[in-house]
Motif scaffolding. Structure first.
Motif, short mmCIF file in Angstrom:
data_model
loop_
_atom_site.label_atom_id
_atom_site.label_comp_id
_atom_site.label_asym_id
_atom_site.label_seq_id
_atom_site.Cartn_x
_atom_site.Cartn_y
_atom_site.Cartn_z
N LEU A 130 -40.08 -63.19 -85.88
CA LEU A 130 -39.28 -63.57 -87.00
C LEU A 130 -37.91 -64.46 -86.73
N THR A 131 -37.70 -65.41 -87.28
CA THR A 131 -36.31 -66.13 -87.30
C THR A 131 -35.53 -65.66 -88.44
N ILE A 132 -34.44 -65.17 -88.30
CA ILE A 132 -33.59 -64.54 -89.42
C ILE A 132 -32.22 -64.95 -89.36
N GLU A 133 -31.66 -65.06 -90.60
CA GLU A 133 -30.44 -65.45 -90.86
C GLU A 133 -29.57 -64.26 -91.60
N GLY A 134 -28.56 -63.84 -90.83
CA GLY A 134 -27.82 -62.71 -91.38
C GLY A 134 -28.01 -61.26 -90.62
N GLU A 135 -27.53 -60.31 -90.94
CA GLU A 135 -27.39 -59.01 -90.40
C GLU A 135 -28.88 -58.22 -90.99
N VAL A 137 -38.51 -59.40 -82.78
CA VAL A 137 -39.95 -59.54 -82.24
C VAL A 137 -40.32 -58.15 -82.18
N LEU A 138 -41.54 -58.31 -82.34
CA LEU A 138 -42.44 -57.14 -82.48
C LEU A 138 -43.68 -57.28 -81.68
N SER A 139 -43.89 -56.32 -80.76
CA SER A 139 -45.24 -56.72 -79.81
C SER A 139 -46.02 -55.48 -79.94
N ILE A 140 -47.44 -55.86 -80.45
CA ILE A 140 -48.49 -54.96 -80.71
C ILE A 140 -49.36 -54.89 -79.53
N SER A 141 -49.64 -53.87 -78.67
CA SER A 141 -50.62 -53.92 -77.78
C SER A 141 -51.71 -52.82 -77.91
N HIS A 142 -52.95 -53.06 -77.14
CA HIS A 142 -53.80 -52.26 -77.29
C HIS A 142 -53.35 -50.67 -76.79
N GLU A 143 -53.86 -49.73 -77.37
CA GLU A 143 -53.32 -48.19 -76.93
C GLU A 143 -54.30 -47.88 -75.84
N SER A 144 -53.81 -47.37 -74.96
CA SER A 144 -54.85 -46.98 -73.79
C SER A 144 -55.40 -45.74 -73.99
N LYS A 145 -56.42 -45.73 -73.68
CA LYS A 145 -57.32 -44.22 -73.93
C LYS A 145 -57.94 -43.68 -72.39
#
Length: 594
Positions: free
Chosen positions: A71-76, A149-157
């Motif tokens: 996400l490109t954001i402006e402000g706090e 930035v949010l990284s979503i990855s496969h959960e290891s089993k």
């Protein structure tokens, strides 16, 4: 225009002078003040209240098939909350607004990540982002001045083997934090692994993460990548700093080592090579340095003494230690292999021949009639008639059918003779069989990965002509040859590259100058085979069978049923040749090194 703060200031002023003003005036003032308060609430301007603006949204395919939402954001941005439910990950950004063109649904299943859809909605207290997932996921978030930035990855089993489990081997750990300092997370990992931690002053910022049962080294790697950090581990001490800072530190260290190497004094040493060739060892110096360059620096030198198979080296002490270590590793005796080959050529043949010969003669002295099987017999009959002698037919020249068995035969003959007539018949038969076996057993000993050749046989001379008319003698080889290159594997088996040739003299072929040239019958086998030490493998061979049936008969008469056998010769032959190759390698025991 009035503000709420101004109205409250009036209240405080009224309280301060309430003792000096009559009650009616105070009541009238309060009524007027309440009217002004209502007016102030109705006239308030929200345009001055600061909010976070989401200017742009981006989704990409990340490492290990992870999805990266940016996400490109402006402000706090403060107090971002992330909630996970089955098949859904919800991110709430309070006190935020988004451009109208971003408020929609994004279909991202084609990216091949755990995220199928992204929904960006406006809520009462800000903006909500819903990420619909197709499985359980782990996530790590990172925030900078203008990026989230949010990284979503496969959960290891535990019951699945993934790429991350192959790359990372640390003990499993679970982390679930909302906006925690990076230093604190690093301290948690250090406590979990009993490592000493040293962090640079430039390691700052917060991180939000949820990792469920992932290797601790993978969790550390994700955190460092999201924050642009890097690590170096020396023993049980883990050093963490920005990647640029570590790279600069290592560059300065290499520059210092290079300057020290240029100023270090040179030493000379005489190094004797025991098993390898000194020239071959020098060829390894160009690729034997730990830094990827040559072992011999610009200031150093190396001289090869072929007479004593030694090296005279002039270098710094550090370089001399590297050279000695390399020579110690490669200057060792090569393991040897004895290869034993057995070539078996077996021949068997059978032949059967059945034939018949019959004929006779007839002579009538009064009428001058003569009948015989051939012209020579007619002459003898004629001579007997002219001399008034008794007619004696010439046996066995009076053959009418000459289809007897060839070679050494056995048979039975019958005949009839009178003063004027002579008849004879002979039935002959032959049957023969034979077996032969030729065994060749070449042996050769060679070193590991060294080609060896053994050859046994003879050269066949023959005459060949030239344009000048002079004949010269040339030779052709008819030999048994074994070419082998062994390769000893780490589990003490032998990989053999084999070329086996078995030649023999064949038919003599006439040459153009009136001589003959021998032909060579060749049997060759080329293969690669893996054999255990002392084991025997059959590489295969040549199997050839030749069947021949021949019938000789008198035209027309030989085709008469039953009676045609009196005008035929039947010959049947069969020849069978088998060639087998057996290979047995033996690894010779390593010599005892002093």
């Amino acid at each position: 225009m009035y503000s709420l703060i101004d109205s409250r200031s009036k209240i405080r002023s009224l309280k301060a002078i309430s003792l000096q003003i009559p009650i009616k005036v105070i009541i009238s003032s309060l009524i007027l003040l309440n009217t002004n308060l209502l007016f102030a609430y109705e006239k308030i301007d929200y345009s001055n209240i600061e909010k976070t603006l989401i200017k742009d949204l981006d989704f990409q395919y990340g490492p290990s098939a992870s999805g990266v939402l940016s996400l490109t954001i402006e402000g706090e941005v403060e107090n971002i909350s992330i909630n996970q439910e089955e098949g859904k990950l919800t991110v709430q950004i309070p006190n935020a607004v988004a451009n109208n063109n971003l408020l929609r649904t994004y279909y991202v299943s084609d990216f091949g990540t755990p995220v199928d859809r992204i929904l960006l909605n406006k809520i009462a207290k800000g903006v909500s982002i819903i990420l619909e997932t197709n499985e359980l996921v782990s996530y790590v978030s990172d925030q900078t001045a203008d990026k989230y930035v949010l990284s979503i990855s496969h959960e290891s089993k535990d019951d699945e083997s993934s790429l991350s489990q192959e790359m990372f081997t640390g003990e499993l750990i679970s982390l679930n934090f909302q906006t925690i300092e990076v230093r604190s997370v690093l301290q948690i990992l250090a406590d979990f692994t009993d490592l000493n931690l040293v962090t640079s002053d430039a390691v700052l910022g917060d991180v939000t993460l949820r990792l469920n049962q992932v290797p601790w080294d993978q969790a550390l790697d994700l955190i460092l990548k999201n924050k642009g950090l890097d690590k170096r581990q020396v023993g049980n001490v883990l050093m963490v700093a920005p990647a640029e800072e570590i790279a600069e530190r290592e560059r300065r260290q290499m520059e210092t080592e290079r300057q020290l190497a240029e100023l270090a004094p040179l030493h000379s040493t005489f190094m004797r090579i025991r098993y390898a060739k000194a020239e071959d060892i020098v060829g390894l110096f160009d690729a034997g340095s730990s830094d990827g360059g040559s072992l011999i620096s610009d200031r150093g030198s190396v001289v090869v003494d072929n007479r004593t198979n030694s090296l005279l080296i002039t270098e710094t002490l550090n370089k001399l230690k590297e050279i000695e270590k390399l020579v110690e590793l490669v200057d060792i005796p090569v393991r040897q292999v004895m290869i034993e080959a057995r070539i078996v050529i077996a021949n068997s043949d059978a032949q059967r021949d059945l034939g018949i010969e019959w004929g006779g003669a007839y002579g009538h002295q009064e009428k001058g009639l003569m009948v015989s099987g051939d012209a020579s017999n007619l002459l003898s009959i004629n001579d007997a008639m002219l001399s008034n002698d008794n007619l004696v037919p010439n046996y066995p020249g009076a053959l009418l059918v000459d289809l007897g068995a060839s070679g050494a035969t056995s048979g039975i003959a019958m005949g009839y003779a009178s003063s004027k007539l002579f008849l004879s018949a002979e039935l002959s038969a032959m049957e023969a069989s034979g077996n032969g076996e030729v065994i060749s057993q070449p042996k050769v000993i060679t070193g590991d990965k060294r080609r060896a050749t053994i050859k046994s046989g003879r050269e066949i001379p023959y005459q060949s002509g030239s344009l000048s008319g002079q004949n010269t003698t040339s030779f052709k080889e008819a030999v048994l040859e074994l070419n082998v290159t062994p390769n000893i594997t780490p589990d003490d088996r032998v990989l053999l590259d084999l070329v086996i040739t078995q030649d023999s003299v064949g038919e003599l072929v006439p040459s153009g100058n009136g001589g003959v040239v021998p032909s060579i019958d060749t049997t060759e086998l080329t293969t690669q085979v893996l054999v255990g030490d002392g084991e025997t493998v059959v590489l295969g061979g040549v199997f050839r069978t030749e069947d021949l049936e021949k019938i000789a008969k008198v035209p027309v008469l030989g085709d008469i049923p039953l009676m045609g056998s009196l005008f035929k010769n039947n010959s049947v032959s069969r020849e069978k040749t088998e060639t087998l190759v057996f290979i047995t390698p033996h690894i010779i025991a390593d010599p005892v090194l002093n």
